[in-house]
Design a protein around this motif. Structure first.
Motif, mmCIF file in Angstrom:
data_model
loop_
_atom_site.group_PDB
_atom_site.id
_atom_site.type_symbol
_atom_site.label_atom_id
_atom_site.label_comp_id
_atom_site.label_asym_id
_atom_site.label_seq_id
_atom_site.Cartn_x
_atom_site.Cartn_y
_atom_site.Cartn_z
ATOM 1 N N GLU A 171 0.867 -1.171 0.000
ATOM 2 C CA GLU A 171 0.000 0.000 0.000
ATOM 3 C C GLU A 171 0.904 1.220 0.000
ATOM 4 O O GLU A 171 1.830 1.331 0.820
ATOM 5 N N ILE A 172 0.638 2.095 -0.936
ATOM 6 C CA ILE A 172 1.443 3.305 -1.100
ATOM 7 C C ILE A 172 0.490 4.489 -1.051
ATOM 8 O O ILE A 172 -0.371 4.649 -1.919
ATOM 9 N N LEU A 173 0.633 5.286 -0.015
ATOM 10 C CA LEU A 173 -0.208 6.465 0.185
ATOM 11 C C LEU A 173 0.557 7.665 -0.324
ATOM 12 O O LEU A 173 1.609 8.026 0.211
ATOM 13 N N MET A 174 0.034 8.305 -1.373
ATOM 14 C CA MET A 174 0.772 9.380 -2.027
ATOM 15 C C MET A 174 -0.130 10.543 -2.369
ATOM 16 O O MET A 174 -1.357 10.411 -2.450
ATOM 17 N N ALA A 175 0.505 11.691 -2.584
ATOM 18 C CA ALA A 175 -0.182 12.862 -3.113
ATOM 19 C C ALA A 175 0.718 13.494 -4.166
ATOM 20 O O ALA A 175 1.937 13.302 -4.154
ATOM 21 N N ARG A 176 0.135 14.230 -5.088
ATOM 22 C CA ARG A 176 0.910 14.966 -6.087
ATOM 23 C C ARG A 176 1.174 16.368 -5.552
ATOM 24 O O ARG A 176 0.279 17.020 -5.033
ATOM 25 N N SER A 177 2.415 16.834 -5.693
ATOM 26 C CA SER A 177 2.785 18.130 -5.140
ATOM 27 C C SER A 177 3.766 18.837 -6.066
ATOM 28 O O SER A 177 4.671 18.209 -6.628
ATOM 29 N N GLY A 178 3.584 20.132 -6.204
ATOM 30 C CA GLY A 178 4.499 20.936 -7.014
ATOM 31 C C GLY A 178 5.737 21.362 -6.265
ATOM 32 O O GLY A 178 6.679 21.908 -6.857
ATOM 33 N N SER A 179 5.790 21.146 -4.968
ATOM 34 C CA SER A 179 6.957 21.510 -4.163
ATOM 35 C C SER A 179 7.025 20.595 -2.952
ATOM 36 O O SER A 179 6.032 20.009 -2.540
ATOM 37 N N ILE A 180 8.202 20.504 -2.383
ATOM 38 C CA ILE A 180 8.433 19.709 -1.190
ATOM 39 C C ILE A 180 9.057 20.604 -0.132
ATOM 40 O O ILE A 180 10.095 21.232 -0.365
ATOM 41 N N LYS A 225 -1.894 10.738 8.715
ATOM 42 C CA LYS A 225 -1.580 11.884 9.578
ATOM 43 C C LYS A 225 -0.173 12.402 9.293
ATOM 44 O O LYS A 225 0.048 13.618 9.195
ATOM 45 N N GLN A 226 0.783 11.491 9.111
ATOM 46 C CA GLN A 226 2.154 11.913 8.816
ATOM 47 C C GLN A 226 2.239 12.619 7.467
ATOM 48 O O GLN A 226 2.938 13.629 7.328
ATOM 49 N N LEU A 227 1.518 12.097 6.463
ATOM 50 C CA LEU A 227 1.552 12.712 5.142
ATOM 51 C C LEU A 227 0.906 14.089 5.176
ATOM 52 O O LEU A 227 1.384 15.029 4.520
ATOM 53 N N GLU A 228 -0.161 14.244 5.919
ATOM 54 C CA GLU A 228 -0.796 15.558 6.067
ATOM 55 C C GLU A 228 0.176 16.551 6.696
ATOM 56 O O GLU A 228 0.240 17.722 6.280
ATOM 57 N N ASP A 229 0.926 16.103 7.700
ATOM 58 C CA ASP A 229 1.877 17.000 8.365
ATOM 59 C C ASP A 229 2.976 17.449 7.415
ATOM 60 O O ASP A 229 3.375 18.622 7.410
ATOM 61 N N VAL A 230 3.473 16.525 6.585
ATOM 62 C CA VAL A 230 4.532 16.868 5.642
ATOM 63 C C VAL A 230 3.999 17.743 4.504
ATOM 64 O O VAL A 230 4.630 18.721 4.101
ATOM 65 N N GLY A 231 2.821 17.380 4.003
ATOM 66 C CA GLY A 231 2.267 18.095 2.852
ATOM 67 C C GLY A 231 1.487 19.343 3.185
ATOM 68 O O GLY A 231 1.148 20.127 2.286
ATOM 69 N N GLY A 232 1.161 19.533 4.460
ATOM 70 C CA GLY A 232 0.431 20.737 4.850
ATOM 71 C C GLY A 232 -0.985 20.762 4.327
ATOM 72 O O GLY A 232 -1.492 21.821 3.949
ATOM 73 N N PHE A 233 -1.662 19.611 4.285
ATOM 74 C CA PHE A 233 -3.047 19.590 3.826
ATOM 75 C C PHE A 233 -3.901 18.815 4.816
ATOM 76 O O PHE A 233 -3.396 18.108 5.695
ATOM 77 N N SER A 234 -5.203 18.958 4.691
ATOM 78 C CA SER A 234 -6.155 18.221 5.511
ATOM 79 C C SER A 234 -7.041 17.388 4.590
ATOM 80 O O SER A 234 -7.550 17.894 3.582
ATOM 81 N N THR A 235 -7.215 16.127 4.912
ATOM 82 C CA THR A 235 -7.924 15.195 4.036
ATOM 83 C C THR A 235 -9.428 15.234 4.291
ATOM 84 O O THR A 235 -9.869 15.096 5.433
ATOM 85 N N SER A 236 -10.192 15.402 3.221
ATOM 86 C CA SER A 236 -11.648 15.338 3.327
ATOM 87 C C SER A 236 -12.196 14.024 2.779
ATOM 88 O O SER A 236 -13.312 13.625 3.106
ATOM 89 N N GLU A 237 -11.393 13.357 1.942
ATOM 90 C CA GLU A 237 -11.771 12.067 1.379
ATOM 91 C C GLU A 237 -10.523 11.382 0.851
ATOM 92 O O GLU A 237 -9.527 12.050 0.534
ATOM 93 N N LEU A 238 -10.567 10.070 0.765
ATOM 94 C CA LEU A 238 -9.432 9.291 0.282
ATOM 95 C C LEU A 238 -9.828 8.586 -1.004
ATOM 96 O O LEU A 238 -10.884 7.955 -1.074
#
Length: 472
Positions: free
Chosen positions: A265-274, A390-403
């Motif tokens: 299982e790979i939980l990912m998001a697309r981001s223009g910056s890190i 939760k860890q990915l939200e902290d790194v990416g600075g977003f809040s999840t409304s749906e997966l």
């Protein structure tokens, strides 16, 4: 009038497939064959990929697809695979040693010895890739320590998807999305990291030209065309690491988390910056790969998932095969109440840098049956998902409304519901389960000139979801 199609050759850890997708985003034909590693000649516990056998299976699958789709409709072909694996090649692009599988235990020792060559924290921070025994870097350390003559004689290294496209076109390349999984690159510049390579006695010229997703690699040569049953000369388009195309094919917008559920299982998001990364996050399985679009990134966290469930199937449901096994496992677990009568399951089966694993089952009694153990594994994987989100939200600075959920694991209705319950969030499951194939086909169609861009192809595809809401 029948629409034009592209064919995606998809090499997964358990299946080899050929899938035809038309310009409306519909899977019009597909065929598969079981895939698996073979024991290495030197050690039967080591795993290598039989590339010629896999290509033979690609050919059989493609010919079966062409029983439904006429060859004249096929306007392009591409290849997707799992990440990190590849091999040393000679000047003709031929393997000089079999492809070491990500399943092979030999690189565990290489990872443990990493600090003798590098500052492990700096390697992870520079490359963005966390420490996993299967990383390409560890494979090259293994060659350096155990078969230095091969490393010295090799013309270069090609990742497994490019080994196949070389067979199709004769051109030696490397898919960029594959390079981004290797722990050999620089995250910020999205190039090979010369400092890391120099410690191994290599430089970036050791890796044939990087090609971006959607880029034309070349024309299909007559010999492989005949074997596949396709017209010679059709475009062969770059794709690469399957996860990037599953994320893109899901229809996710920037900053929207996608869970690709399969063997891993790979939980990912697309981001223009890190944002700046800290070394401690890598202990949780964090990694940041290159997106399917150059200049974008895929921060994510990964863990072994269906691979753990397959272990349960082997150990406790060995008398069953195929779909009957999975149906029985889910049925038995459905009747188990939440909490599994006190049985808990830690699914962290991976060996860490210390050579140890945290995987465990606790709370067993004489009344514990296999359905309880399977349900406990599902619940343990859901707990892992919640912590990772939760860890990915902290790194990416977003809040999840749906997966958004994609991949083979999304076919497990019980697991899907447990995910929604654990996260207390809606879980959107693509109605078309072939998300990796859809994403790869979008780039293949752009590269073949059927659309102006992958974005135009994605807009033309009718992506639909089933939404699962928490029931408690």
């Amino acid at each position: 009038m029948a629409q034009d199609v592209v064919i995606v050759l998809d090499c997964g850890a358990t299946n080899v497939r050929a899938v035809a997708v038309d310009t409306g985003g519909h899977v019009v034909a597909k065929s598969s064959r079981a895939n698996g590693t073979r024991p290495a000649a030197e050690n039967p516990s080591w795993h290598v990929w039989p590339l010629e056998c896999i290509f033979d299976k690609f050919s059989l699958c493609c010919r079966e697809v062409l029983q439904t789709v006429s060859p004249e409709r096929v306007k392009g072909i591409t290849v997707t695979t799992f990440g990190v694996d590849g091999g040393l090649v000679n000047t003709a692009g031929e393997l000089i040693y079999p492809v070491i599988s990500w399943k092979c235990p030999r690189t565990v020792v290489s990872m443990q010895r990493l600090m003798e060559y590098f500052d492990p924290d700096k390697v992870a921070l520079d490359s963005g890739v966390g420490h996993f025994a299967f990383n390409t870097l560890n494979k090259l350390i293994w060659f350096k320590e155990n078969r230095p003559e091969l490393l010295a004689d090799a013309h270069g290294w090609m990742f497994i998807s490019s080994l196949f496209t070389h067979k199709l076109t004769g051109r030696m390349t490397n898919d960029a999305t594959m390079a981004g999984t290797a722990q050999l690159t620089d995250l910020e510049s999205q190039t090979f990291n010369e400092k890391i390579l120099s410690v191994l006695g290599l430089d970036s010229h050791f890796f044939p030209e990087l090609v971006q997703a959607g880029e034309l690699i070349g024309a299909l040569l007559p010999e492989p065309a005949d074997k596949l049953g396709l017209p010679a000369g059709i475009p062969v388009i770059s794709a690469g690491h399957d996860t990037q195309f599953a994320v893109y094919g899901s229809g996710a917008s920037e900053g929207q988390p996608v869970l690709s559920s399969g063997t891993w299982e790979i939980l990912m998001a697309r981001s223009g910056s890190i944002d700046s990364l800290s070394s401690d996050i890598f202990a949780a399985g964090f990694t940041c790969e290159w997106d399917s679009h150059k200049g974008f990134y895929n921060p994510g966290i990964q863990w072994l998932a269906s691979g753990v469930l397959e272990w349960i199937g082997t150990q406790f449901y060995g008398e069953l095969e195929g779909s009957r096994k999975y149906t029985c496992m889910i049925s038995e677990a459905t009747g188990v109440p939440p909490g599994c009568h006190g049985v808990s399951f830690n699914p962290d089966f991976l060996t860490g840098r210390d050579g140890k694993s945290d995987g465990a089952i606790s709370g067993l009694t004489l009344n514990t049956n296999r359905g309880v153990i399977y349900r406990a594994a599902l619940e343990g994987l859901c707990v892992k998902l919640k912590a990772s989100l939760k860890q990915l939200e902290d790194v990416g600075g977003f809040s999840t409304s749906e997966l958004i959920l994609v991949g083979g694991g999304s076919k497990n209705s019980l697991w899907n519901q447990l995910k929604a319950n654990t996260l207390q969030l809606p879980v959107k499951v693509l109605k078309e389960s072939e998300t990796t194939v859809l994403g790869a086909s979008m780039f293949a169609m752009a590269g073949a000139g059927l659309f102006e861009s992958p974005e135009a192809a994605r807009t033309a595809f009718d992506i639909q979801y089933d939404t699962i809401f928490p029931d408690c």
